[in-house]
Design a protein around this motif. Structure first.
Motif, mmCIF file in Angstrom:
data_model
loop_
_atom_site.group_PDB
_atom_site.id
_atom_site.type_symbol
_atom_site.label_atom_id
_atom_site.label_comp_id
_atom_site.label_asym_id
_atom_site.label_seq_id
_atom_site.Cartn_x
_atom_site.Cartn_y
_atom_site.Cartn_z
ATOM 1 N N UNK A 164 -3.892 -16.376 18.120
ATOM 2 C CA UNK A 164 -2.777 -16.627 17.212
ATOM 3 C C UNK A 164 -2.468 -18.117 17.123
ATOM 4 N N UNK A 165 -2.581 -18.801 18.261
ATOM 5 C CA UNK A 165 -2.350 -20.250 18.236
ATOM 6 C C UNK A 165 -3.402 -20.933 17.375
ATOM 7 N N UNK A 166 -4.666 -20.457 17.512
ATOM 8 C CA UNK A 166 -5.709 -21.028 16.675
ATOM 9 C C UNK A 166 -5.490 -20.728 15.206
ATOM 10 N N UNK A 167 -5.052 -19.480 14.913
ATOM 11 C CA UNK A 167 -4.762 -19.127 13.519
ATOM 12 C C UNK A 167 -3.609 -19.964 12.976
ATOM 13 N N UNK A 168 -2.580 -20.164 13.793
ATOM 14 C CA UNK A 168 -1.428 -20.944 13.351
ATOM 15 C C UNK A 168 -1.829 -22.387 13.055
ATOM 16 N N UNK A 169 -2.647 -22.959 13.939
ATOM 17 C CA UNK A 169 -3.106 -24.323 13.704
ATOM 18 C C UNK A 169 -3.981 -24.399 12.457
ATOM 19 N N UNK A 170 -4.779 -23.344 12.252
ATOM 20 C CA UNK A 170 -5.620 -23.326 11.055
ATOM 21 C C UNK A 170 -4.766 -23.228 9.796
ATOM 22 N N UNK A 171 -3.681 -22.427 9.862
ATOM 23 C CA UNK A 171 -2.775 -22.323 8.710
ATOM 24 C C UNK A 171 -2.118 -23.665 8.428
#
Length: 310
Positions: free
Chosen positions: A136-143
């Motif tokens: 989720x942290x990676x997804x958030x950073x990607x967003x």
């Protein structure tokens, strides 16, 4: 005169008939010994010491082979068993006794396995949550990176549309065919039509606000011209003789523009690519170089995108 080899070495002599200690302990020694033994027996051993002694006794018992005088050994010896042999007819059994796992708590049988199972489940759950949090942290950073990229592309798109419109107007003036100020929106190139539509909407909003402020004065009664009929007096009293101010509502900005709607529905990066391609093909202009090249090869320009210029 040299000493003889047979002479005795008085420095290393051992007197075998030297007096030894008393053969029997005295009463004082016996009393001291008994006192020490009593103190040792009276001292309460700690739990760690008792467990250590029990472990040592157990290990000693397991390390000791079954004596031949043991009744069980005698019974097995009648069937051909010998010391050191494995159990079973084919001698494929165990040679050493089964290790003993002492249970030193008050939990029921199987409780330890249940604790291990729960601990394993908790560990797996914590590991799963950690992986999920990392994803989720990676997804958030990607967003965030994607949003930042789209925001930068939006700014570049606005700059590219302004530049394309400016170059188009400049070319029209050089040819002697300037664009009319009230040109219909559908006749403007769709690549920068959004800017023209935005300017028309701003102009309309300002006109409407001005007409709204002026409409208050239109409602006040005024003097009618002397050459009007008598019926004009009633119109004047009712404020109906003045022309309406809300003319912008009759000439509103065109709402339906399928071509512009299709263009605006594209991703911002794709719209930017179309405008940049138009600038390079039509005017040999690079937005990121900020230069209009003399030839179509545009020698010296590293590429079309911002990444090529980094």
């Amino acid at each position: 005169m040299a000493q003889s080899d047979e002479e005795d070495d008085y420095m290393n002599m051992v007197f075998e008939d030297a007096p030894k200690g008393p053969k029997y302990e005295t009463s004082l020694q016996r009393a001291a010994r008994r006192r020490k033994e009593g103190e040792a027996k009276a001292r309460q051993k700690t739990k760690a010491e008792r467990e250590e002694e029990a472990e040592a006794a157990r290990e000693a018992s397991l390390a000791t082979a079954l004596p031949e005088t043991n009744k069980g050994f005698k019974m097995m010896a009648k069937f051909g068993f010998k010391q050191g042999d494995a159990l079973g007819k084919s001698e494929s059994g165990r040679k050493e006794p089964i290790r003993v796992n002492v249970k030193d708590d008050r939990g029921g049988i199987g409780l330890e396995s249940e604790k291990k199972r729960k601990f394993r489940e908790q560990f797996e759950e914590a590991d799963r949550l950690a992986k999920r949090s990392k994803e989720e942290e990676g997804d958030y950073l990607e967003v965030l990176r994607q949003e930042q990229k789209e925001k930068m592309a939006g700014r570049d798109l606005n700059d590219a549309q302004r530049t394309a419109e400016r170059l188009f107007d400049k070319e029209a003036e050089e040819k002697g065919t300037p664009e009319p100020s009230e040109k219909p929106l559908k006749d403007i190139n769709v690549l920068w039509r959004t800017r023209a539509r935005r300017r028309a909407e701003i102009k309309r909003d300002k006109q409407q606000r001005r007409e709204l402020n002026d409409s208050i004065a239109s409602r006040l009664p005024t003097l009618a011209p002397e050459d009007d009929d008598d019926d004009d007096d009633s119109k004047v009293a009712q404020g109906q003789d003045l022309a309406p101010f809300y003319t912008t509502l009759e000439n509103d900005v065109e709402d339906e523009d399928p071509e512009l709607e299709d263009f605006e529905a594209l991703p911002v990066t794709e719209r930017l690519h179309k405008v940049l391609t138009y600038l390079r093909d039509k005017y040999r202009y690079c937005l990121y170089c900020g230069h209009e090249f003399p030839d179509a090869e545009m020698e010296g320009c590293p590429g079309m995108t911002q990444e090529d210029h980094d």
